[in-house]
Design an enzyme around this catalytic site. Structure first.
Site, PDB file in Angstrom:
ATOM      1  N   ALA A 129       0.854  -1.063  -0.045  1.00  0.00           N
ATOM      2  CA  ALA A 129      -0.013   0.003  -0.011  1.00  0.00           C
ATOM      3  C   ALA A 129       0.837   1.103  -0.118  1.00  0.00           C
ATOM      4  CB  ALA A 129      -0.924   0.098   1.317  1.00  0.00           C
TER       5      ALA A 129
ATOM      6  N   GLU B 185       0.861   5.376   1.220  1.00  0.00           N
ATOM      7  CA  GLU B 185       0.366   6.543   2.097  1.00  0.00           C
ATOM      8  C   GLU B 185      -0.038   7.928   1.342  1.00  0.00           C
ATOM      9  OE1 GLU B 185       4.859   6.801   2.923  1.00  0.00           O
ATOM     10  OE2 GLU B 185       3.361   5.190   2.426  1.00  0.00           O
TER      11      GLU B 185
ATOM     12  N   GLU C 248      -0.714   2.788   6.850  1.00  0.00           N
ATOM     13  CA  GLU C 248      -0.464   3.914   5.896  1.00  0.00           C
ATOM     14  C   GLU C 248      -1.335   4.988   6.431  1.00  0.00           C
ATOM     15  OE1 GLU C 248       1.336   3.375   3.415  1.00  0.00           O
ATOM     16  OE2 GLU C 248       1.401   1.063   3.922  1.00  0.00           O
TER      17      GLU C 248
ATOM     18  N   HIS D  73       0.939   7.082   8.828  1.00  0.00           N
ATOM     19  CA  HIS D  73       1.899   7.832   8.025  1.00  0.00           C
ATOM     20  C   HIS D  73       1.659   9.250   7.798  1.00  0.00           C
ATOM     21  CE1 HIS D  73       5.217   5.266   6.808  1.00  0.00           C
ATOM     22  NE2 HIS D  73       4.652   4.511   6.051  1.00  0.00           N
TER      23      HIS D  73
END
Length: 867
Positions: free
Chosen positions: A265, A267, A301, A304
């Site tokens: 993933a 962010e 994420e 982040h």
């Protein structure tokens, strides 16, 4: 070209940018094969004297370039491979660059590309330069305004970072959307998605009263499978407010699930882009491991937003500053959502499986590397998992209150900046009043320290001396190692399991547990008021990422399994006994271990997830790392023999657990998942008894109401060499052939099964109609599952496993260099084996090294592995 392509970037040569960009306005006219990108950059020079402006770019067709509205002629700029250079620009100006790119032809899956007919981006680490010529470095922070134009019927949803400020229709069936992000960010956090999606929506209200619109965009028909991810997102937002006092700062938070994605993933500010495998889940199609991963990665994420976005890294050498810190935050979040002891053990297992081997091989590097050729190759377990452990040690050394004060100071002081590890540690020095210069060694020194622990009890004086010594083996480029500050968590129990309180030397208060720091190569810690000879432990809670050598007797470890108050110590005692048996150091201990595991089953109802972990022996990869001269076949046979011995002893108790009917209704809760994990562990042990238990495994497979149980039954059928394995696989494939994520599991369960036909099976799977070399998930399901979860076959004595992986990496490299390079990580252990295996591994790697057009990513991995 060769020298330029393989140039090494060094931390010691960092230089601040000569130019900054304060604002960027981007206009995208989206077409699959000919997207036009117009970038208006508001640039200013930071140096006193004029310097050339050097922009980077890859796979771009330059259409025009102008300064303050005046087109530049070809004698005013120059194009070199990967660069656009303006020799003498003004001190402050607007730079307009128009480029054309081909998203449909972008198989690298960085920059702007297409997945399943939709546009999406991946700009970390250096993908933005494949969109437009740019100052593509993390210490250039700009505010972005993005206008997206596209065919409305084909791409009805247009998303980017920040807040949506305007949208509307255009001529010729097209439409537009304008997104503005008020927060300065580096180019690697830019994101754009456009296409036809189904979506699920919710809202979250921050403590400060901001109402945030949440959206998750997925394939049509999949929105119901995104509900768990949405719930995890809301829990993440609440947790970050409660634990770190961090509120969200935009009006929207969107997530887009993408089928073709090189990472887990990303962010990007306000627009996270996820691999669909880490968003989509329901009982029938996702395992409990998938649910856990979704919860953890959604949290990671989101976290982040502050540790990575609001405060980013000055350069890519500081990658651990955002990733290690955020891994720590993610792990703490998961521990609070689930069983903290179980989560800690899982974190340790992951660290040992992924990072300890990295530290022990040719790819070893510090948490903050000092040089690289392609930063993509340093998104590693060392930067992530070990980086997280470094943060955890910092908290142990300073204490929770001071650590929290240091974190708040970091958020306040460094918000809106591109920072370094020194900036981060400096906040904790200020908050604590302590000199942490020696702690910096954890960021600068590679390798896993080994602690040697011994003790001496003085019955007359009732004192106990615990001597702890540390050593770290040489690693590439670092032959000499310095002692590191290592936090210890020390406790004592008696032979009957009772806790022994004691006072640390200089302390007048007796305590059940002691926090200490090993500062030097060796130190003796004295404890007083010790009533009887203790069984010591120095690493409760796995207080530091080290290996431990401690000559406890079998009887002492059995007491730890049964009575130590620290769950990690209890689990580790069982693992230590198993390792000693499997490495030939204590073969006589097998019956005692089986009895100890039986007692874990007796109390399994207290925490079935812990019991499940206790039942699983050390993995073959861990044994290969622990053995001085590993023989994969011999270690595999020893492990199977021990599993078989335990299964025979406990069979009458394991079979009812394995055969228990599926719980209804399904729950993704940690408690329900723990019970299913115990069932899976029982199936795994019973599989060691061979095909005679095929009816049990087929019954579980036939009646399973969750993917966790279906997958566990398939694993058992494979591991037991049951003839029904292929029958069950055929039925599984027939049922799920239209679901790509589930078919990934179909590939993976076969690749990971240590059957005699393992090499032939993965070779056939590579030629299967559903194997897509351009889909990273499918490639990892086959290649990574084989090389990392099936070490017996990968390290086969004839070299077939090495050749399979190297040939697959060679085929993938021209289209997706980042993916190809990562596939080669399992070669990191090749020098540990006998000369025959080493020869086969070297041949496979040298064949890759000889390829004239091998990518920079893959060449760096090959050369480092061979060095």
């Amino acid at each position: 070209m060769r020298d330029a392509e393989t140039a090494t970037v060094r931390l010691s040569e960092y230089r601040p940018p000569a130019y900054l960009i304060d604002e960027i306005a981007l206009v995208f006219s989206l077409e699959p094969e000919a997207t036009i990108v117009a970038a208006s950059n508001y640039v200013r020079r930071t140096t006193a004297t004029p310097e050339p402006l050097e922009l980077v770019g890859e796979r771009l067709e330059l259409q025009s370039i102008s300064i303050d509205g005046a087109l530049l002629t070809t004698d005013q700029y120059s194009l070199e491979p990967g660069k656009l250079i303006i020799a003498n620009p003004p001190g402050a100006f607007r730079l307009d660059v128009v480029t054309r790119i081909n998203p449909a032809g972008n198989t690298h899956l960085d920059g702007l590309y297409m997945s399943a007919g939709r546009f999406c981006t991946q700009c970390e680490a250096e993908g933005f330069r494949a969109i437009t010529y740019a100052l593509d470095r993390p210490d250039v922070l700009a505010r972005y305004a993005v206008r997206i134009e596209a065919d409305k019927a084909a791409y009805p949803t247009l998303l980017s970072n920040g807040n949506l400020t305007e949208s509307g229709d255009m001529e010729n069936g097209r439409h537009y959307a304008i997104w503005v992000d008020p927060h300065p960010k580096p180019s690697y956090l830019f994101a754009l998605c456009a296409g036809a999606y189904e979506s699920t929506h919710d809202t979250f209200t921050t403590k400060g009263g901001r109402k945030v619109d949440l959206g998750i965009y997925v394939d049509r028909g999949d929105s119901g499978r995104a509900l768990y991810a949405m719930d995890a997102l809301k829990r993440s937002m609440k947790w970050d407010e409660d634990v770190f006092q961090r509120e969200y700062d935009l009006d929207v938070f969107n997530i887009v699930a993408v089928r073709d994605f090189n990472f887990g993933a990303m962010e990007n500010k306000g627009l996270n882009i996820f691999n669909s495998s880490l968003i989509l889940a329901d009982a029938e199609t996702a395992t409990d491991g998938d649910f856990e991963a979704i919860e953890a990665v959604v949290g990671h994420e989101y976290f982040h937003n502050w540790t990575g976005n609001r405060i980013t890294c000055r350069d890519w050498f500081q990658l651990c500053l955002k990733e290690g810190l955020t891994v720590y935050r993610e792990q703490e979040f998961s521990a609070d959502q689930r069983s903290r002891p179980v989560q800690r053990i899982k974190d340790v297992k992951r660290l040992r499986a992924r990072q300890f081997g990295e530290d022990a091989g040719p790819l070893a590097h510090p948490v903050r590397p000092s040089s690289y050729q392609k930063i993509d190759n340093f998104y590693t377990a060392t930067v992530y998992e070990k980086g997280g452990e470094v943060i955890r040690m910092l908290k142990r050394i300073l204490g929770a209150e001071v650590f929290d004060a240091g974190m708040q100071l970091y958020f306040e002081r460094r918000d809106g900046t591109a920072s370094t590890v020194e900036d981060f540690i400096g906040c904790f020095e200020e908050a604590s009043g302590r000199d942490l210069s020696r702690f910096m060694g954890w960021y600068e020194q590679a390798g896993t320290p080994t602690l040697t622990v011994s003790g001496a009890y003085d019955a007359a004086a009732k004192t106990y001396d615990l001597t702890v010594a540390q050593r770290t083996a040489p690693t590439p480029g670092q032959p000499l190692k310095k002692p590191l500050p290592i936090p210890l968590q020390i406790g004592f129990i008696a032979k009957d399991g009772a806790v022994i309180a004691s006072a640390a030397e200089g302390d007048t208060v007796s305590r059940d547990e002691h926090h200490a720091i090993l500062e030097d190569a060796q130190h003796t810690f004295r404890f007083t008021d010790v009533a009887e000879p203790p069984i010591p432990t120095a690493l409760r809670g796995f207080s530091a990422p080290v290996t431990l050598e401690q000559n406890l007797t079998l009887e002492e470890r059995l007491v730890q399994i049964a009575h130590d108050p620290d769950p990690f110590t209890r689990w580790e005692a069982g693992q230590s006994i198993a390792r000693a048996i499997l490495l030939g150091e204590a073969p006589e201990a097998a019956p005692a271990l089986a009895q100890a595991l039986g007692r874990e089953l007796d109390r399994a109802q207290e925490d079935p997830a812990f019991a499940a972990l206790a039942l699983r022996l050390p993995d073959l990869s861990e044994l290969i790392l622990a053995a001085p001269s590993p023989d994969p076949e011999a270690l595999y046979a020893a492990r199977e023999n021990l599993r078989r011995s335990i299964a025979k002893t406990l069979r009458a108790r394991l079979e009812p657990i394995a055969s228990a009917p599926s719980e209804t209704p399904f729950s993704a809760s940690a408690e329900a998942a723990g019970r299913r994990s115990l069932k899976a562990a029982a199936l795994d042990l019973l599989a060691s008894l061979g095909p005679e238990l095929e009816p049990v495994f087929m019954q579980v497979f036939d009646t399973a109401l969750s993917m966790t149980e279906s997958a566990a039954a398939l694993d058992a059928l494979g591991a037991s060499n049951s003839a029904g394995f292929d029958t069950a696989l055929a039925r599984f494939y027939e049922r799920w052939s239209a679901n790509p994520l589930v078919i990934d599991k179909w590939f993976a369960v076969q690749a990971a099964t240590s059957r005699p036909d393992a090499i032939e099976r993965v070779t056939r799977l590579r030629d299967h109609a559903d194997f897509n070399m351009r889909n990273p998930n499918r490639v990892r399901a086959l290649a990574a599952a084989f090389a990392m979860r099936n070490p017996r076959a990968f390290h086969s004595a004839d070299g077939a496993g090495y050749r399979f992986l190297a040939e697959l990496a060679e085929a993938i490299d021209p289209n997706n260099p980042a993916l190809a390079a990562r596939l080669l990580t399992p070669f990191e252990s090749w020098r540990r084996f006998d000369s025959v295996r080493q020869s086969h591994a070297r041949d496979a790697l040298e064949r890759l090294a000889a390829l004239p057009n091998l990518s920079k990513n893959t060449r760096e991995m090959v050369e480092r592995t061979l060095a």
